[in-house]
Design a protein around this motif. Structure first.
Motif, PDB file in Angstrom:
ATOM      1  N   ALA A 101      39.877  31.588  99.525  1.00  0.00           N
ATOM      2  CA  ALA A 101      40.711  30.416  99.785  1.00  0.00           C
ATOM      3  C   ALA A 101      42.170  30.815  99.983  1.00  0.00           C
ATOM      4  CB  ALA A 101      40.580  29.416  98.635  1.00  0.00           C
ATOM      5  N   HIS A 102      42.691  31.670  99.094  1.00  0.00           N
ATOM      6  CA  HIS A 102      44.085  32.101  99.247  1.00  0.00           C
ATOM      7  C   HIS A 102      44.250  33.018 100.449  1.00  0.00           C
ATOM      8  CE1 HIS A 102      45.890  30.222  95.808  1.00  0.00           C
ATOM      9  NE2 HIS A 102      44.961  30.687  95.005  1.00  0.00           N
ATOM     10  N   GLY A 103      43.208  33.754 100.775  1.00  0.00           N
ATOM     11  CA  GLY A 103      43.271  34.631 101.940  1.00  0.00           C
ATOM     12  C   GLY A 103      43.464  33.846 103.224  1.00  0.00           C
ATOM     13  N   ILE A 104      42.669  32.785 103.413  1.00  0.00           N
ATOM     14  CA  ILE A 104      42.823  32.013 104.649  1.00  0.00           C
ATOM     15  C   ILE A 104      44.094  31.173 104.617  1.00  0.00           C
ATOM     16  CG2 ILE A 104      40.353  31.988 105.135  1.00  0.00           C
ATOM     17  CD1 ILE A 104      40.237  29.141 104.136  1.00  0.00           C
ATOM     18  N   VAL A 132      44.397  40.844 103.583  1.00  0.00           N
ATOM     19  CA  VAL A 132      43.457  40.303 104.570  1.00  0.00           C
ATOM     20  C   VAL A 132      43.372  41.183 105.805  1.00  0.00           C
ATOM     21  CG1 VAL A 132      43.791  37.926 103.806  1.00  0.00           C
ATOM     22  CG2 VAL A 132      45.234  38.856 105.622  1.00  0.00           C
ATOM     23  N   SER A 133      44.012  42.324 105.789  1.00  0.00           N
ATOM     24  CA  SER A 133      44.027  43.191 106.971  1.00  0.00           C
ATOM     25  C   SER A 133      42.663  43.797 107.264  1.00  0.00           C
ATOM     26  CB  SER A 133      45.065  44.308 106.793  1.00  0.00           C
ATOM     27  OG  SER A 133      44.745  45.109 105.658  1.00  0.00           O
ATOM     28  N   ASN A 134      41.766  43.793 106.265  1.00  0.00           N
ATOM     29  CA  ASN A 134      40.437  44.344 106.528  1.00  0.00           C
ATOM     30  C   ASN A 134      39.558  43.375 107.305  1.00  0.00           C
ATOM     31  OD1 ASN A 134      39.245  42.514 104.470  1.00  0.00           O
ATOM     32  ND2 ASN A 134      40.314  43.848 103.026  1.00  0.00           N
ATOM     33  N   VAL A 135      40.009  42.131 107.474  1.00  0.00           N
ATOM     34  CA  VAL A 135      39.283  41.155 108.280  1.00  0.00           C
ATOM     35  C   VAL A 135      39.663  41.355 109.746  1.00  0.00           C
ATOM     36  CG1 VAL A 135      38.918  38.695 108.721  1.00  0.00           C
ATOM     37  CG2 VAL A 135      39.268  39.514 106.374  1.00  0.00           C
ATOM     38  N   SER A 152      45.910  38.479  92.633  1.00  0.00           N
ATOM     39  CA  SER A 152      46.557  39.704  93.104  1.00  0.00           C
ATOM     40  C   SER A 152      46.951  39.617  94.566  1.00  0.00           C
ATOM     41  CB  SER A 152      45.610  40.898  92.892  1.00  0.00           C
ATOM     42  OG  SER A 152      44.368  40.656  93.528  1.00  0.00           O
ATOM     43  N   ASN A 153      46.199  38.862  95.378  1.00  0.00           N
ATOM     44  CA  ASN A 153      46.535  38.818  96.796  1.00  0.00           C
ATOM     45  C   ASN A 153      47.720  37.911  97.096  1.00  0.00           C
ATOM     46  OD1 ASN A 153      45.134  36.479  96.201  1.00  0.00           O
ATOM     47  ND2 ASN A 153      44.206  36.321  98.230  1.00  0.00           N
ATOM     48  N   LEU A 154      48.292  37.252  96.081  1.00  0.00           N
ATOM     49  CA  LEU A 154      49.471  36.435  96.304  1.00  0.00           C
ATOM     50  C   LEU A 154      50.655  37.301  96.709  1.00  0.00           C
ATOM     51  CD1 LEU A 154      51.028  33.747  96.102  1.00  0.00           C
ATOM     52  CD2 LEU A 154      51.388  34.237  93.686  1.00  0.00           C
ATOM     53  N   PHE A 175      34.981  35.170 107.983  1.00  0.00           N
ATOM     54  CA  PHE A 175      36.097  35.681 107.183  1.00  0.00           C
ATOM     55  C   PHE A 175      35.605  36.083 105.799  1.00  0.00           C
ATOM     56  CE2 PHE A 175      39.517  35.297 104.142  1.00  0.00           C
ATOM     57  CZ  PHE A 175      40.621  35.816 104.788  1.00  0.00           C
ATOM     58  N   GLN A 176      34.820  35.227 105.174  1.00  0.00           N
ATOM     59  CA  GLN A 176      34.306  35.495 103.832  1.00  0.00           C
ATOM     60  C   GLN A 176      33.443  36.749 103.794  1.00  0.00           C
ATOM     61  OE1 GLN A 176      32.933  32.313 100.827  1.00  0.00           O
ATOM     62  NE2 GLN A 176      31.026  32.949 101.798  1.00  0.00           N
ATOM     63  N   SER A 177      32.639  36.964 104.841  1.00  0.00           N
ATOM     64  CA  SER A 177      31.771  38.145 104.898  1.00  0.00           C
ATOM     65  C   SER A 177      32.566  39.432 105.089  1.00  0.00           C
ATOM     66  CB  SER A 177      30.749  37.996 106.027  1.00  0.00           C
ATOM     67  OG  SER A 177      29.922  36.879 105.820  1.00  0.00           O
ATOM     68  N   ALA A 178      33.664  39.328 105.845  1.00  0.00           N
ATOM     69  CA  ALA A 178      34.444  40.530 106.162  1.00  0.00           C
ATOM     70  C   ALA A 178      35.515  40.848 105.133  1.00  0.00           C
ATOM     71  CB  ALA A 178      35.098  40.367 107.538  1.00  0.00           C
ATOM     72  N   TYR A 179      35.885  39.856 104.321  1.00  0.00           N
ATOM     73  CA  TYR A 179      37.002  40.013 103.396  1.00  0.00           C
ATOM     74  C   TYR A 179      36.567  40.792 102.160  1.00  0.00           C
ATOM     75  CZ  TYR A 179      41.148  38.579 100.706  1.00  0.00           C
ATOM     76  OH  TYR A 179      42.314  38.567  99.979  1.00  0.00           O
ATOM     77  N   VAL A 180      37.199  41.910 101.926  1.00  0.00           N
ATOM     78  CA  VAL A 180      36.930  42.745 100.762  1.00  0.00           C
ATOM     79  C   VAL A 180      37.909  42.370  99.660  1.00  0.00           C
ATOM     80  CG1 VAL A 180      36.842  45.089  99.840  1.00  0.00           C
ATOM     81  CG2 VAL A 180      36.078  44.632 102.181  1.00  0.00           C
ATOM     82  N   SER A 181      37.403  42.173  98.459  1.00  0.00           N
ATOM     83  CA  SER A 181      38.252  41.774  97.353  1.00  0.00           C
ATOM     84  C   SER A 181      39.366  42.779  97.111  1.00  0.00           C
ATOM     85  CB  SER A 181      37.422  41.626  96.067  1.00  0.00           C
ATOM     86  OG  SER A 181      38.261  41.453  94.955  1.00  0.00           O
ATOM     87  N   PRO A 182      40.618  42.298  96.940  1.00  0.00           N
ATOM     88  CA  PRO A 182      41.711  43.208  96.598  1.00  0.00           C
ATOM     89  C   PRO A 182      41.551  43.785  95.201  1.00  0.00           C
ATOM     90  CG  PRO A 182      42.452  40.946  96.489  1.00  0.00           C
ATOM     91  CD  PRO A 182      41.071  40.912  97.071  1.00  0.00           C
ATOM     92  N   ASN A 183      40.723  43.148  94.395  1.00  0.00           N
ATOM     93  CA  ASN A 183      40.486  43.609  93.030  1.00  0.00           C
ATOM     94  C   ASN A 183      39.212  44.462  93.009  1.00  0.00           C
ATOM     95  OD1 ASN A 183      40.619  43.981  90.313  1.00  0.00           O
ATOM     96  ND2 ASN A 183      40.398  41.830  89.756  1.00  0.00           N
ATOM     97  N   THR A 184      39.272  45.607  93.680  1.00  0.00           N
ATOM     98  CA  THR A 184      38.084  46.432  93.860  1.00  0.00           C
ATOM     99  C   THR A 184      37.595  47.059  92.567  1.00  0.00           C
ATOM    100  OG1 THR A 184      39.547  48.280  94.436  1.00  0.00           O
ATOM    101  CG2 THR A 184      38.637  46.987  96.257  1.00  0.00           C
ATOM    102  N   ALA A 185      38.392  46.994  91.515  1.00  0.00           N
ATOM    103  CA  ALA A 185      37.950  47.568  90.238  1.00  0.00           C
ATOM    104  C   ALA A 185      36.788  46.767  89.652  1.00  0.00           C
ATOM    105  CB  ALA A 185      39.115  47.586  89.251  1.00  0.00           C
ATOM    106  N   TYR A 186      36.655  45.508  90.068  1.00  0.00           N
ATOM    107  CA  TYR A 186      35.619  44.643  89.513  1.00  0.00           C
ATOM    108  C   TYR A 186      34.487  44.365  90.498  1.00  0.00           C
ATOM    109  CZ  TYR A 186      39.027  43.816  85.833  1.00  0.00           C
ATOM    110  OH  TYR A 186      39.914  43.988  84.801  1.00  0.00           O
TER     111      TYR A 186
END
Length: 351
Positions: A57-60, A107-110, A99-101, A36-47
């Motif tokens: 953690a919040h994603g799972i 998490v749809s990219n996982v 932001s993912n709250l 999950f951690q490897s596949a999960y792309v940060s929602p804060n892609t600006a950083y």
């Protein structure tokens, strides 16, 4: 020949996705978590493109509805958790809210298979299958370096980790001052147990322990007596979440940590002493106070939607408060008697 057929059938079932023995071990959980951690792309892609430990953690956590409802968001984030749109927080520091709250699609990219398996591992529930058989799901077996084994409910472990990562943020934004690290772990379990006991729907406050069908190849976990709202696997997972969350709350920059590594290290070095460590990290009177505060919220909350903002309304009833306080104190007392009396100095039961 019989053993060969049994092995062949088992392998077929595992391949078909009908039997996943690896789901029920800590190594299996951490393997799926790593994927999950490897596949999960940060929602804060600006950083960054790689998700931080906080976002993972919040994603799972968000994969399991029972840990992502309104009550849990409030216990985790205070008033932030009751707002469906951070723009409604007039004059507030919106950067404090992950932001993912507010975006269920983060998490749809996982891959769906990873999300499905993690949900199955963390989604704790119990079904009665007979007079003396209560089957539990969302249970994970832990094997320690010395060869001994234990059992936890992984969902409560994740809740504690999330609370620890939000600890310094949430404490300033609760309508009723609560410790979110206590509330989302052992506090919530003891509150549920206290409320059920007060209402007469269960006799005991904590336990039972339960057992695996095969300790060497765990697949089914059952209780022989009616389970309370705070079974041993739930309590152990919650205490583990509290301790890991407590450690994470004291760290500054958290992006350099891998969540599977943090969890694995804890179970290799500290988990066998969880109750003694818990005893060292929180005073009994403080725990009683926190459980009571959490009970006020969990027993009297009313969510009212107004322009995307949810209000928590607490009804004042002095007589009911006294009964609730007694039930909460009794739950804490039973918790200390069952788990901490044998794991800590002899004066642990005295408070």
């Amino acid at each position: 020949m019989k053993l060969f057929l049994q092995t062949t059938i088992l392998c077929f079932l595992m391949t078909a996705g009908l039997c996943h023995d690896e789901f029920y071990t800590l190594n299996g959980f951490l393997d799926w978590l790593g994927q999950f951690q490897s596949a999960y792309v940060s929602p804060n892609t600006a950083y960054r493109s790689r998700a931080s430990i906080r976002e993972v953690a919040h994603g799972i956590r968000s994969l399991v509805p029972q840990f992502d409802d309104l009550k849990h968001k409030y216990l985790l984030f205070g008033v932030y958790g009751l707002v469906t749109n951070p723009d409604h927080l007039v004059g507030a520091d919106k950067s404090a809210v992950p932001s993912n709250l507010y975006n269920a699609q983060t998490v749809s990219n996982v891959p769906e298979s990873i999300r499905k398996h993690l949900t199955q591992i963390m989604d704790f529930k119990i079904e009665k299958e007979g007079p003396r058989k209560y089957k539990a799901e969302g249970i994970t077996q832990v094997k320690y370096p010395d060869g001994t084994a234990d059992t936890i409910a992984a969902g409560y472990l994740v809740m504690g980790i999330c609370a620890g990562l939000e600890y310094n943020r949430a404490s300033n934004f609760n309508l009723e001052s609560i410790n979110n690290l206590v509330a989302t772990t052992i506090g919530e379990l003891l509150v549920a147990s206290a409320l059920r006991s007060r209402n007469g729907t269960q006799g005991n406050y904590v336990g039972p322990s339960g057992s695996w069908d095969d300790p060497n190849m765990p697949h089914e976990f059952t209780f022989k007596t009616p389970p309370t709202a705070a079974t041993d696997p739930q309590v152990k997972g919650a205490v583990d979440g509290f301790l890991i969350g407590k450690k994470l709350s004291k760290l500054g920059k958290r992006d350099g940590f891998s969540l599977p590594q943090v969890i694995r290290k804890y179970y290799q070095q500290e988990a066998k002493y969880r109750f003694y460590l818990f005893y060292q990290n929180i005073d009994r009177l403080d725990l009683e106070d926190e459980v009571y505060r959490c009970a006020r919220i969990c027993s009297r909350e009313e969510a009212c939607g107004t322009n995307g903002v949810y209000d928590l309304r607490i009804v004042d009833c002095q007589q009911d408060d006294e009964k609730l306080k007694r039930a909460a104190d009794t739950a804490v007392d039973r918790f200390y008697t069952r788990y901490l009396f044998w794991s800590a100095p002899l004066d642990v039961a005295k408070g």
